[in-house]
Scaffold this active site. Structure first.
Site: not given
Ligand code: AMP
Ligand code: MG
Length: 577
Positions: A162, A330
């Site tokens: 994302g 993930d």
């Molecule tokens: P994470 O907790 O960083 O592993 O992210 C979990 C999911 O949320 C993944 O699909 C990331 O790409 C998405 N994600 C986290 N932060 C953002 C953001 N600021 N904008 C878009 N997607 C995000």
């Molecule tokens: Mg992640």
């Protein structure tokens, strides 16, 4: 505007969807074609081959073909948030920052030894534009990966890259294949409600920690560079309504592969089994060369390898007191490397209930539960693989999973024996380790420094229970009424080490017990300065953490091996990054 893939490949441009003119990477030479790689001159006998490194991004080959060609690509190419199906990747361009971008830090080692780039390239505008997602290398089409995942125990559906763009694959001179990814580079079809950005605070932490983990000997993604912009990014860091302006940053990070358990889960959940087979075969072919693609048990074999390597990784995390913070499927790599650094933390006082992530109210991912989280995730991987297994294989796979705990336990014990300098086998070794951990828990002794100081103290000092003041963690431990009992047991056990002596033991132990780790307060202090555009502490930490096992004057001066400052206790890290 949609660029047909072929055309897009020639444009070497990343911009707001539909905005601006395509720009080549190298302004002086128009469109930048990656030339054939120069043949290294044949070294004469006894001569080292010349180490040629590119000082110019134009002559540097990067391509995403090896990831794009084998799979169907998302048929929709406009960049808007949606549910994506029947593909592994979407083609999507990074969205450059609107404001000025500056280079905060680079990893010279990654640039020179993985990317074969001369570090002088970092002074060029091409490099800055490349690592901030403004320009692409000719021939490389940026991709966002479609994956799903179980988050905090529940199926979360589609997640995906994302805020990350896979900008190409680089095959290094020594034949290693590395996938390059920008993190924080703008929205993609997988951004859900997010802004596609990462703030400087979390980017500094990821940059420093992923490199530090590498130097601790733990499989991890690497970080090549960190840039910061002046673009506003708004974050309610602790979900308490206190929304603050932060600045957007981008880390260029590298991994042999970014595929996760969630990469397979989403295909199983949506019944795209042919594509799932294709992805699995690709991963096996690329990353598990000892598994034959014509072996009818290849998926079983693959599962078995992921089970043992995941157990190994978590045991390694435990051996340095690392808590990942968000052990969702993930965030668990199929290559069992540490990925997606968020609200991670290194435990200070030994505490199996240590929770690095303030948003993890129930402590699902507390440090002492990571091995269980790994088991949960592997079980989800098994569920995803089941449609591809016959009944006998399903049964065998369940048995493989049952073996996970033992693999973990064996690896954990091995690592902690090494941390204690024990050689050979002794049936009481596990008790000796458990006894020490109990004393540490009771006395709240510092995890890292207890082991480090046991590596530095002499056997004679231990025998006399004479603990000099500099060994502050051992002094804390020494307050336990059973300390002398443990010391007696330990010294007796050291006597069983064959061919050993005290200096050899200490030398051995100091090579496995770090003196410096990225404690939260150190990262926080570097972040606070970085927010004021003083990156000196980022650089200092980066340098020191490249040699975590060596005593360094600069680190001592900063107090990095001393008792953590009082304010460190109140530090919080949330998963909002
Ligand atoms: P994470 O907790 O960083 O592993 O992210 C979990 C999911 O949320 C993944 O699909 C990331 O790409 C998405 N994600 C986290 N932060 C953002 C953001 N600021 N904008 C878009 N997607 C995000
Ligand atoms: Mg992640």
């Amino acid at each position: 505007m949609w660029w047909p893939p072929l055309l897009a490949a020639c444009l070497a441009w990343a911009g707001e969807a539909g905005a601006g003119q395509p720009e080549p990477l190298c302004s002086s030479r128009g469109l930048c074609r990656a030339p054939a790689r120069p043949n290294a001159s044949v070294p004469q006998p006894g001569q080292c081959p010349p180490q040629r490194r590119e000082a110019d991004m134009c002559a540097w080959p990067l391509s995403s073909d090896s990831l794009r060609d084998p799979f169907p690509i998302d048929v929709i190419q406009e960049n808007f948030v949606r549910n994506v199906r029947n593909c592994i990747f979407s083609v999507v361009y990074p969205i450059p920052f609107k404001s000025r971008v500056r280079l905060v830090a680079v990893s010279k080692e990654v640039l020179e030894n993985i990317l074969d780039l001369d570090v002088s390239v970092t002074g060029t505008s091409d490099f800055l534009q490349f690592v901030s997602g403004r320009k692409m290398i000719f021939g490389s089409v940026p991709l966002a990966h479609r994956y799903g995942g179980h988050q905090f125990g529940s199926w979360a559906g589609q997640l995906g890259d994302g805020r990350a763009h896979l900008i190409g694959v680089y095959t290094s001179r020594n034949g290693e294949r590395w996938e390059l990814q920008l993190k924080g580079s703008g929205k993609t079809p997988y951004s859900r409600d997010g802004d596609g950005r990462a703030v400087l605070r979390s980017s500094v932490r990821e940059f420093l920690c992923s490199e530090a983990m590498h130097y601790l000997g733990i499989p991890t993604s690497r970080a090549a560079s960190l840039v910061v912009s002046d673009d506003d990014v708004w974050r309610d860091q602790f979900y308490n309504g206190n929304i603050k302006r932060e600045r957007g940053a981008i880390v260029l990070r590298l991994a042999k592969s970014w595929f996760r358990i969630g990469s397979l889960e989403i295909l199983a959940h949506s019944g795209e089994l042919d594509l799932q087979r294709k992805l699995l075969d690709f991963i096996i072919q690329e990353h598990f060369p000892s598994i034959a693609l014509n072996d009818s048990n290849k998926y079983l074999e693959f599962f078995s390898r992921v089970v043992s390597e995941t157990a190994n990784l978590i045991a390694l995390w435990m051996s340095v007191g690392f808590a990942h913070g968000v052990c969702n499927t993930d965030n668990f790599s199929l290559l069992s490397i540490t990925i997606d650094y968020g609200p991670f933390g290194f435990m200070e006082s030994y505490d199996p209930n240590f929770i690095p992530n303030t948003s993890d109210d129930e402590g699902r991912y507390k440090i002492g539960n990571q091995a269980n989280a790994g088991l949960f995730n592997l079980n989800k991987l098994l569920q995803a693989l089941k449609p591809l297994l016959d009944p006998r294989q399903k049964q065998l796979a369940s048995q493989i999973l049952e073996g996970y705990r033992e693999i973990y336990y064996i690896r954990f014990t091995e690592l902690f024996k090494t941390k204690l300098g024990l050689l050979g086998e002794n049936e009481d070794d596990s008790s000796l380790i458990a006894f020490l951990l109990k004393l540490m828990e009771d006395t709240k002794a510092d995890f890292t420094m207890t082991f480090r100081q046991l590596s530095e103290i002499t056997e004679d000092q231990l025998k006399r229970l004479h603990i000099p003041e500099e060994f502050w963690a051992l002094q804390d431990l020494g307050k336990h009424e059973l300390f002398s009992e443990w010391v007696t047991m330990y010294l007796l056990r050291l006597n069983h080490n064959k061919g050993d002596c005290d200096s050899k033991r200490r030398k051995r132990m100091t090579t496995v017990n770090p003196r410096y780790i990225l404690r939260n307060w150190m990262a926080e202090s570097a972040v606070q300065k970085a927010n004021l555009n003083d990156f000196s502490e980022v650089h200092l930490l980066q340098q020191i953490l490249q040699h975590p096992f060596q005593r360094q004057q600069a680190a001592e001066k900063e107090g990095y091996s001393l008792r953590p400052p009082a304010w460190a206790k109140d530090l919080k890290v949330s998963c909002l990054s």
